[in-house]
Design a protein around this motif. Structure first.
Motif, PDB file in Angstrom:
ATOM      1  N   ASN A 161     -12.763  37.496  29.260  1.00  0.00           N
ATOM      2  CA  ASN A 161     -13.600  38.334  28.238  1.00  0.00           C
ATOM      3  C   ASN A 161     -12.915  39.723  27.852  1.00  0.00           C
ATOM      4  O   ASN A 161     -11.836  39.898  28.566  1.00  0.00           O
ATOM      5  N   ASP A 162     -13.402  40.493  27.187  1.00  0.00           N
ATOM      6  CA  ASP A 162     -12.830  41.736  26.924  1.00  0.00           C
ATOM      7  C   ASP A 162     -12.609  42.673  28.069  1.00  0.00           C
ATOM      8  O   ASP A 162     -11.749  43.420  28.017  1.00  0.00           O
ATOM      9  N   SER A 165     -10.700  42.015  17.394  1.00  0.00           N
ATOM     10  CA  SER A 165     -11.954  41.217  17.269  1.00  0.00           C
ATOM     11  C   SER A 165     -12.396  41.251  15.872  1.00  0.00           C
ATOM     12  O   SER A 165     -13.143  40.216  15.162  1.00  0.00           O
ATOM     13  N   GLU A 189      -9.241  32.032  29.313  1.00  0.00           N
ATOM     14  CA  GLU A 189     -10.174  32.794  28.254  1.00  0.00           C
ATOM     15  C   GLU A 189     -10.856  33.989  28.702  1.00  0.00           C
ATOM     16  O   GLU A 189     -11.886  33.723  28.745  1.00  0.00           O
ATOM     17  N   GLN A 233     -16.297  36.246  35.579  1.00  0.00           N
ATOM     18  CA  GLN A 233     -16.338  35.297  34.554  1.00  0.00           C
ATOM     19  C   GLN A 233     -16.486  33.739  34.825  1.00  0.00           C
ATOM     20  O   GLN A 233     -15.605  33.508  35.626  1.00  0.00           O
TER      21      GLN A 233
END
Length: 174
Positions: free
Chosen positions: A145-146, A165, A143, A8
């Motif tokens: 990601n999922d 979420s 931060e 990411q």
């Protein structure tokens, strides 16, 4: 062989410190041009200042790359889309906790050395990763990601607090 792999990119937002640095550099460059009129012997100074401006401005354009492979997380800092520098590396075995940055479970780690590898936009889903190593605790703000969160959860479910979420509230899944 099933490898769990994801990467990411997160672009760091320009903050006030970056703006002040740029303003000071531009002002110093302008002053160096004006100084030539008074002291013609320092003709090289504006050239040096322009080179310094180009160098520093490029280093202020920062992106962070999160690379998660089979329980190993690497965070690299990429400056001006050209120069890469490893900032942090860890294995899930060294992790004490992964939780949303505002989770109550993180209060006991407020004295840990903190490293911020986030975009600093104020709108991102920030997580704190608590890592033990070499006798000290580190708090890594990033931060993910999922997919990265799920990767940590698959390998250490009792150490991960995920954010739901749908209602954006933090809760533990055990």
């Amino acid at each position: 062989m099933n490898d769990y792999y994801t990467e990411q990119m997160v672009k760091k937002q320009t903050d006030m410190k970056d703006i002040v640095i740029k303003a000071v550099l531009v002002a110093a460059t302008i002053v160096s041009f004006l100084a030539i009129m008074m002291f013609p012997g320092i003709i090289i100074l504006p050239v040096i200042m322009i080179a310094l401006d180009v160098f520093i401005f490029g280093r202020l354009k920062v992106e962070y790359e999160y690379l998660f492979v089979n329980g190993d997380l690497d965070i690299d800092k990429i400056m001006n889309k050209a120069k890469r520098k490893k900032q942090f590396s860890m294995n899930v075995a060294d992790m004490d906790l992964l939780a949303p940055a505002d989770a109550a479970e993180l209060h006991q780690y407020q004295n840990a050395r903190t490293y911020d590898f986030s975009s600093r936009t104020g709108q991102a889903k920030l997580y704190a990763l608590i890592v033990s190593g070499q006798g000290e605790k580190k708090k890594i703000i990033f931060e993910p990601n999922d997919t990265i969160i799920e990767g940590f959860y698959m390998l250490a479910p009792r150490k991960v607090i995920r954010r739901d979420s749908s209602d954006r509230s933090a809760h533990s899944l055990r």
